[in-house]
Scaffold this motif. Structure first.
Motif, short mmCIF file in Angstrom:
data_model
loop_
_atom_site.label_atom_id
_atom_site.label_comp_id
_atom_site.label_asym_id
_atom_site.label_seq_id
_atom_site.Cartn_x
_atom_site.Cartn_y
_atom_site.Cartn_z
N GLU A 76 0.82 -1.21 0.00
CA GLU A 76 0.00 0.00 0.00
C GLU A 76 0.86 1.26 0.00
O GLU A 76 0.54 2.23 -0.70
N LYS A 80 0.99 4.17 -2.95
CA LYS A 80 0.79 5.60 -2.67
C LYS A 80 1.92 6.42 -3.26
O LYS A 80 1.69 7.47 -3.86
N GLN A 81 3.14 5.93 -3.09
CA GLN A 81 4.29 6.67 -3.61
C GLN A 81 4.27 6.70 -5.14
O GLN A 81 4.56 7.74 -5.75
N TYR A 83 1.59 6.49 -7.09
CA TYR A 83 0.51 7.38 -7.51
C TYR A 83 0.92 8.85 -7.39
O TYR A 83 0.59 9.66 -8.25
N LYS A 84 1.63 9.19 -6.32
CA LYS A 84 2.10 10.58 -6.16
C LYS A 84 3.06 10.95 -7.28
O LYS A 84 2.97 12.04 -7.85
#
Length: 122
Positions: A76, A80-81, A83-84
């Motif tokens: 997860e 997140k990283q 997607y950023k």
């Protein structure tokens, strides 16, 4: 401890595919991704595979659950990283899609193994 057919495990194989995609993406988009971020991505990909490996070879069911939960958390955080970085246009769409696809496969297999180990526990 030796586990028969360890490297043929589907979850292990998909985690290796994920790690390969992360390393390939860092190699391709390396000039856009900072050194610190590249190291974080690589370490997270390796930690996911390491935690999954630990869960596969572990005999204790509680330790299997713990390792799989840690792998899921790392996955997860990796997503997140990614997607950023994608939102900031620092990795291209194709690489982001490949990582997301591999991560989805790993997540589905993680959830499957949670169910399998839960049945063994009962």
């Amino acid at each position: 401890m030796w586990v028969q057919d360890f490297r043929k495990n589907a979850l292990y194989q998909r985690s290796l595919d994920l790690a390969h995609e992360v390393y390939r993406t860092v190699e391709i988009d390396g000039e856009n991704i900072g050194e610190k971020e590249a190291i974080q991505l690589r370490k997270r990909a390796v930690r996911i595979t390491k935690k999954i490996t630990h869960a596969i070879v572990q005999q204790n069911i509680k330790m299997k659950f713990k390792s799989l939960n840690e792998a899921k958390l790392e996955l997860e955080m990796l997503l997140k990283q990614v997607y950023k970085l994608y939102d900031k246009k620092r990795i291209d769409e194709f690489s982001g899609f490949n990582i997301d696809c591999c991560a989805n496969q790993v997540m589905k297999l993680l959830n499957f193994y949670f169910g399998v180990y839960r049945e063994k526990r009962i």
